[in-house]
Design a protein around this motif. Sequence first.
Motif, mmCIF file in Angstrom:
data_model
loop_
_atom_site.group_PDB
_atom_site.id
_atom_site.type_symbol
_atom_site.label_atom_id
_atom_site.label_comp_id
_atom_site.label_asym_id
_atom_site.label_seq_id
_atom_site.Cartn_x
_atom_site.Cartn_y
_atom_site.Cartn_z
ATOM 1 N N ALA A 152 24.356 150.476 27.276
ATOM 2 C CA ALA A 152 22.956 150.466 26.857
ATOM 3 C C ALA A 152 22.090 150.782 28.070
ATOM 4 O O ALA A 152 22.160 150.086 29.085
ATOM 5 C CB ALA A 152 22.584 149.105 26.275
ATOM 6 N N VAL A 153 21.290 151.816 27.968
ATOM 7 C CA VAL A 153 20.494 152.274 29.108
ATOM 8 C C VAL A 153 19.079 151.709 29.002
ATOM 9 O O VAL A 153 18.243 152.222 28.253
ATOM 10 C CB VAL A 153 20.463 153.819 29.172
ATOM 11 C CG1 VAL A 153 19.719 154.279 30.422
ATOM 12 C CG2 VAL A 153 21.879 154.386 29.171
ATOM 13 N N GLY A 154 18.815 150.634 29.733
ATOM 14 C CA GLY A 154 17.462 150.088 29.760
ATOM 15 C C GLY A 154 17.375 148.651 29.301
ATOM 16 O O GLY A 154 18.107 148.207 28.407
ATOM 17 N N PHE A 155 16.447 147.914 29.928
ATOM 18 C CA PHE A 155 16.280 146.486 29.643
ATOM 19 C C PHE A 155 15.819 146.219 28.225
ATOM 20 O O PHE A 155 15.962 145.111 27.719
ATOM 21 C CB PHE A 155 15.282 145.864 30.633
ATOM 22 C CG PHE A 155 13.883 146.406 30.529
ATOM 23 C CD1 PHE A 155 12.978 145.876 29.623
ATOM 24 C CD2 PHE A 155 13.474 147.457 31.327
ATOM 25 C CE1 PHE A 155 11.683 146.374 29.514
ATOM 26 C CE2 PHE A 155 12.193 147.969 31.231
ATOM 27 C CZ PHE A 155 11.295 147.428 30.318
ATOM 28 N N VAL A 156 15.281 147.252 27.539
ATOM 29 C CA VAL A 156 14.811 147.050 26.168
ATOM 30 C C VAL A 156 15.954 146.692 25.221
ATOM 31 O O VAL A 156 15.725 146.181 24.127
ATOM 32 C CB VAL A 156 14.077 148.307 25.633
ATOM 33 C CG1 VAL A 156 12.762 148.508 26.372
ATOM 34 C CG2 VAL A 156 14.944 149.548 25.716
ATOM 35 N N TYR A 157 17.180 146.938 25.634
ATOM 36 C CA TYR A 157 18.339 146.610 24.800
ATOM 37 C C TYR A 157 18.830 145.179 25.005
ATOM 38 O O TYR A 157 19.813 144.768 24.373
ATOM 39 C CB TYR A 157 19.488 147.573 25.109
ATOM 40 C CG TYR A 157 19.345 148.946 24.499
ATOM 41 C CD1 TYR A 157 19.667 149.181 23.165
ATOM 42 C CD2 TYR A 157 18.900 150.022 25.264
ATOM 43 C CE1 TYR A 157 19.552 150.444 22.604
ATOM 44 C CE2 TYR A 157 18.781 151.290 24.712
ATOM 45 C CZ TYR A 157 19.105 151.500 23.378
ATOM 46 O OH TYR A 157 18.980 152.748 22.828
ATOM 47 N N SER A 158 18.207 144.411 25.865
ATOM 48 C CA SER A 158 18.730 143.104 26.245
ATOM 49 C C SER A 158 19.024 142.184 25.064
ATOM 50 O O SER A 158 20.160 141.746 24.864
ATOM 51 C CB SER A 158 17.759 142.415 27.208
ATOM 52 O OG SER A 158 18.273 141.169 27.639
ATOM 53 N N VAL A 216 33.644 156.534 24.839
ATOM 54 C CA VAL A 216 32.493 155.850 25.436
ATOM 55 C C VAL A 216 31.240 156.122 24.623
ATOM 56 O O VAL A 216 30.910 157.278 24.331
ATOM 57 C CB VAL A 216 32.275 156.313 26.895
ATOM 58 C CG1 VAL A 216 31.058 155.605 27.491
ATOM 59 C CG2 VAL A 216 33.514 156.062 27.738
ATOM 60 N N GLY A 217 30.533 155.051 24.270
ATOM 61 C CA GLY A 217 29.258 155.188 23.584
ATOM 62 C C GLY A 217 28.108 154.948 24.548
ATOM 63 O O GLY A 217 28.150 154.004 25.336
ATOM 64 N N MET A 218 27.099 155.805 24.502
ATOM 65 C CA MET A 218 25.925 155.667 25.368
ATOM 66 C C MET A 218 24.674 155.599 24.495
ATOM 67 O O MET A 218 24.398 156.515 23.717
ATOM 68 C CB MET A 218 25.832 156.857 26.331
ATOM 69 C CG MET A 218 24.619 156.855 27.232
ATOM 70 S SD MET A 218 24.824 155.784 28.672
ATOM 71 C CE MET A 218 25.682 156.883 29.803
ATOM 72 N N ALA A 219 23.929 154.511 24.626
ATOM 73 C CA ALA A 219 22.664 154.349 23.901
ATOM 74 C C ALA A 219 21.525 154.485 24.897
ATOM 75 O O ALA A 219 21.332 153.623 25.757
ATOM 76 C CB ALA A 219 22.621 152.984 23.211
ATOM 77 N N TYR A 220 20.785 155.583 24.798
ATOM 78 C CA TYR A 220 19.707 155.861 25.748
ATOM 79 C C TYR A 220 18.421 155.141 25.378
ATOM 80 O O TYR A 220 18.186 154.777 24.221
ATOM 81 C CB TYR A 220 19.416 157.365 25.798
ATOM 82 C CG TYR A 220 20.510 158.200 26.403
ATOM 83 C CD1 TYR A 220 20.811 158.128 27.760
ATOM 84 C CD2 TYR A 220 21.248 159.079 25.619
ATOM 85 C CE1 TYR A 220 21.807 158.911 28.320
ATOM 86 C CE2 TYR A 220 22.250 159.868 26.164
ATOM 87 C CZ TYR A 220 22.525 159.776 27.510
ATOM 88 O OH TYR A 220 23.515 160.546 28.061
ATOM 89 N N ASP A 221 17.563 155.013 26.373
ATOM 90 C CA ASP A 221 16.195 154.536 26.165
ATOM 91 C C ASP A 221 15.343 155.710 25.696
ATOM 92 O O ASP A 221 15.827 156.848 25.574
ATOM 93 C CB ASP A 221 15.659 153.952 27.482
ATOM 94 C CG ASP A 221 14.508 152.986 27.277
ATOM 95 O OD1 ASP A 221 13.961 152.916 26.155
ATOM 96 O OD2 ASP A 221 14.133 152.310 28.248
ATOM 97 N N ILE A 222 14.059 155.480 25.488
ATOM 98 C CA ILE A 222 13.139 156.529 25.043
ATOM 99 C C ILE A 222 13.173 157.705 26.019
ATOM 100 O O ILE A 222 13.138 157.523 27.224
ATOM 101 C CB ILE A 222 11.700 155.980 24.936
ATOM 102 C CG1 ILE A 222 11.613 154.909 23.838
ATOM 103 C CG2 ILE A 222 10.711 157.096 24.635
ATOM 104 C CD1 ILE A 222 10.313 154.146 23.820
ATOM 105 N N GLY A 223 13.231 158.901 25.495
ATOM 106 C CA GLY A 223 13.285 160.103 26.328
ATOM 107 C C GLY A 223 14.670 160.703 26.370
ATOM 108 O O GLY A 223 14.838 161.914 26.412
ATOM 109 N N GLY A 224 15.693 159.823 26.357
ATOM 110 C CA GLY A 224 17.064 160.276 26.272
ATOM 111 C C GLY A 224 17.482 161.278 27.331
ATOM 112 O O GLY A 224 16.826 161.453 28.360
#
Length: 341
Positions: free
Chosen positions: A101-107, A37-45
């Motif tokens: 992808a964690v967060g709408f910024v990845y849309s 599983v790959g997890m891409a965090y938003d800022i702050g992680g």
Amino acid sequence: MGGALLMAAAACGGGDDTTTGATAGASSAPAAAGAKVGMAYDIGGRGDGSFNDAAARGLDQAESELKIEKKELEATAGETDAQKEERLRLLANGGYNPVIAVGFVYSGPLVKVAKEFPDVKFAIVDDDAAKAANITNLMFAEEQGSFLVGAAAALKSEKGNIGFVGGVDVPLIHKFEAGFEAGAKAVKPDIKIQTKYLTQPPDFGGFGDPAKGKTAATGMYDAGADVVYQAAGGSGAGVFEAAKAANGMAIGVDSDQAALPAYADFKDVIMTSMIKKVDVAVFDFLKNFTSGTVKAGPAVYDLKAGGVDYSTTGGKIDDIKPKIDEYKQKIISGEITVPSS
């Protein structure tokens, strides 16, 4: 998190009744055991004590219970969409499937990368605009949980003056503000509500700037507020600092922040938190992946599904809990419809 909340989290883990919306793209073949599983965090992680940490808890639960392998990558302040694309591409190319992808910024970046890797399952938290047969949208009724803490703020405010600090002025955070305002005004129609957003897009630094959060909240306390709700990610720590300095109260977000070691110095000023169970949504998605039942489209986590709630850590709202629960049941039954903008 109180016992009732733990039960709610357990009740909505992996259940079909937690989701509504599209069912296209369902997989029928069970995924291989030990998924990568790959997890891409938003800022702050991981370690932000808020949104990303909630996602991380779901990933950790999957590692323990589903025996998945994991790789975690984190966003950096001020990065471009191309950098987000490359992060997602790196995970997919590395054999990680699924990728979250964690967060709408990845849309936008996710839509591009999902097309390049049609055999990889993707999920995105807080965005329903990214659509593809291999994308699951993990969505929450933030306005419903925010209504409850708004009611709590109005019930506890002695000055009839409360505040809302949003990290970035975007539609997602407007849901928190709208629910908070509706809840507060349901209790006291004439209550004063101060509102401040820390940054405007494309600057998303408002989710990771405690100094800005402290300045904004200090101004609200100085102007007469005695309770301030923050939906500001890592910037929320600054709001808690301001509350402590002003002998005021604050409301946390996403996680039960009064119970987190990262906020131990502020637990005396955090009267409640609006809990957004990103961990439950992430674990549900991964459980569905390993069982071969992942569905494309939106999976919506609301009050009825146990996807949002409020915390009681510290006992500061025990006296008003019956009233808040009354509002909660009215929202679940449909008697109250909470605005989302």
